[in-house]
Design a protein around this motif. Sequence first.
Motif, PDB file in Angstrom:
ATOM      1  N   LYS A  69       0.777  -1.184   0.050  1.00  0.00           N
ATOM      2  CA  LYS A  69       0.022  -0.047  -0.030  1.00  0.00           C
ATOM      3  C   LYS A  69       0.981   1.226  -0.029  1.00  0.00           C
ATOM      4  O   LYS A  69       0.887   2.261  -0.688  1.00  0.00           O
ATOM      5  CB  LYS A  69      -1.021   0.056   1.271  1.00  0.00           C
ATOM      6  CG  LYS A  69      -2.139   1.041   0.879  1.00  0.00           C
ATOM      7  CD  LYS A  69      -2.936   0.666   2.484  1.00  0.00           C
ATOM      8  CE  LYS A  69      -4.234   1.436   2.085  1.00  0.00           C
ATOM      9  NZ  LYS A  69      -4.235   2.838   2.589  1.00  0.00           N
ATOM     10  N   GLN A 107       2.617   1.510  -3.370  1.00  0.00           N
ATOM     11  CA  GLN A 107       1.669   1.683  -4.453  1.00  0.00           C
ATOM     12  C   GLN A 107       1.211   3.280  -4.482  1.00  0.00           C
ATOM     13  O   GLN A 107       1.193   4.118  -5.560  1.00  0.00           O
ATOM     14  CB  GLN A 107       0.625   0.742  -4.526  1.00  0.00           C
ATOM     15  CG  GLN A 107       1.055  -0.580  -4.747  1.00  0.00           C
ATOM     16  CD  GLN A 107       1.543  -1.007  -6.339  1.00  0.00           C
ATOM     17  OE1 GLN A 107       0.968  -0.246  -7.173  1.00  0.00           O
ATOM     18  NE2 GLN A 107       2.688  -1.851  -6.485  1.00  0.00           N
ATOM     19  N   GLU A 108       0.862   3.526  -3.035  1.00  0.00           N
ATOM     20  CA  GLU A 108       0.424   4.984  -3.106  1.00  0.00           C
ATOM     21  C   GLU A 108       1.623   6.008  -3.332  1.00  0.00           C
ATOM     22  O   GLU A 108       1.247   7.234  -3.656  1.00  0.00           O
ATOM     23  CB  GLU A 108      -0.144   5.446  -1.681  1.00  0.00           C
ATOM     24  CG  GLU A 108      -1.509   4.505  -1.518  1.00  0.00           C
ATOM     25  CD  GLU A 108      -2.051   4.747   0.182  1.00  0.00           C
ATOM     26  OE1 GLU A 108      -1.285   5.175   0.712  1.00  0.00           O
ATOM     27  OE2 GLU A 108      -2.912   4.067   0.129  1.00  0.00           O
ATOM     28  N   SER A 109       2.794   5.867  -3.305  1.00  0.00           N
ATOM     29  CA  SER A 109       4.002   6.339  -3.442  1.00  0.00           C
ATOM     30  C   SER A 109       4.485   6.591  -4.851  1.00  0.00           C
ATOM     31  O   SER A 109       5.483   7.182  -5.279  1.00  0.00           O
ATOM     32  CB  SER A 109       5.080   6.278  -2.614  1.00  0.00           C
ATOM     33  OG  SER A 109       4.622   6.325  -1.107  1.00  0.00           O
TER      34      SER A 109
END
Length: 573
Positions: free
Chosen positions: A246, A249-251
């Motif tokens: 998470k 992926q969010e970064s």
Amino acid sequence: MNTKNIKRLTAMAAAFLPATTLRLTPFSTLRFLSSFPLSNPLFRPLRRPLLEGFPTNARRRCFCTAVPQSPGSGEGKKVENNYENRFGSIVGEFRRKLKIAEVKGGADQGLSRVGQSLSIMGWVRTLRSQSSVTFIEINDGSCLSNLQCVMNPDAEGYDQVESGSVLTGASISVQGTIEASQGTKQKVELKVDKIIVVGKCDSSYPVQKKRVSREFLRTKAHLRPRTNTFGAVARVRNALAYATHKFFQESGFFWVASPIITASDCEGAGEQFCVTTLIPSSHETTDTSIDAIPKTKGGLVDWSQDFFGKPAFLTVSGQLNGETYATALSDIYTFGPTFRAENSNTSRHLAEFWMIEPELAFADLNDDMACATAYLQYVVKYVLDNCKEDMEFFDTWIEKGIIHRLSDVVEKEFLQLGYTDAIELLLKANKKFEFPVKWGLDLQSEHERYITEEAFGGRPVIIRDYPKEIKAFYMRENDDGKTVAAMDMLVPRIGELIGGSQREERLEVLEARLDALKLDKESYWWYLDLRRYGSVPHAGFGLGFERLVQFATGIDNIRDVIPFPRSPGSADF
């Protein structure tokens, strides 16, 4: 195509068609391979998206659906087909099972479900029978808490309780109604209407209610997840893995699968497992004579006859392969198993372990440290927020104060300290260390823990700019010629948790380093190519996932935070 040929093809189609009228579906129709203009086809082409975009009057070869056509009728009637009804059935909808964590979850601990009828499946933890009522506690692994099931003799299936089929360890399915509990240990319980024994449990079941040592449970690794401790470890490990993906992926990072088999030694330590087919596989292995291994005229192993034509090993790191994708996708991370043939039986070492290894293009050591800090704070906060019951268990039974310690990691700013300053700090410490402290020597666990736990009061500390002689070949050399742009993140209780560096992006410097360490440049030809073709400053770090699980749970032995530990002399399960 003339009229005579068309009539012949029509007759052939009719010969294959059923006598009765059937409805043909797209995947059960009779198809012919034909080649003729499609302006007025006698055999209508299958209307699938695959054929879209082709001109209808084009001459092409295609699969066609055979459709009988009455003279002068215009559109032909599709022949019906009931194969679906005769030979198969529709796959049912996937339905998520109701778990105990959902029943007892929430601020009201399940009180909002009072009066609901439901079904739960799980394993029996305890059973208590009284004169008119039986209490069964079951657990399905979704949470630490058991669900207390209250059963009267008039419940369907109660004879299975009387016959002794419902024992600790047995798997059961219970149906009933949620009621407010009369006891003080839980808010709700299940009033059982029906019980089904799914799988009986033999009386020799070794995981009973009484406490057993973790050493004993390592010999029962296939059953230890059913205990409170190892169930909680498994759930926290899962949460950390999910949070890892998470965060990256969010970064804006891409996940890359790095190979498990490699011909390179990322660390240059030589402690790798060899992968070979020169020794016969399966049952023949134990009966193989050493003379059966092919040799060169000089008496050495003839690797040219091996599967890969040269020596190959299980990887110790996915970093080098990760760098190749970082120089194309900018920011990537790997997350997978790695291996090290280090003959160590300590509580800190495994032969098989998982590594998280991000690589950042157009980045230096400062960017690397910032990313490592943000990552650790993110995953720790995720566990504190989403595994509260398990973390309270660890705080009570494994390590007092672990929640406070982890909260400090989330809330406090991380410090950075040069290696030279760290050595000076240790030399001035009013403490006797087992291992010597000297510039040029690597820091030991006792040194690392002193710095983070005592010198800086439990705050994570990053040590940077290490002597190049004690670091790997790929780390970027600093301007002083003595140190490299490397960093280690130290945390309380563990010591080093993360190790990283800015990578050497200068081709000539990297080649000189390989020569100095007597590493074969031919084995790293592709790695050197990255410096020939559009090299960029880049950095990354590696994190042993099991050490992270240890840090988050307080478990002191690394073999207890991986499902099936591999260590010298131990490869069971």
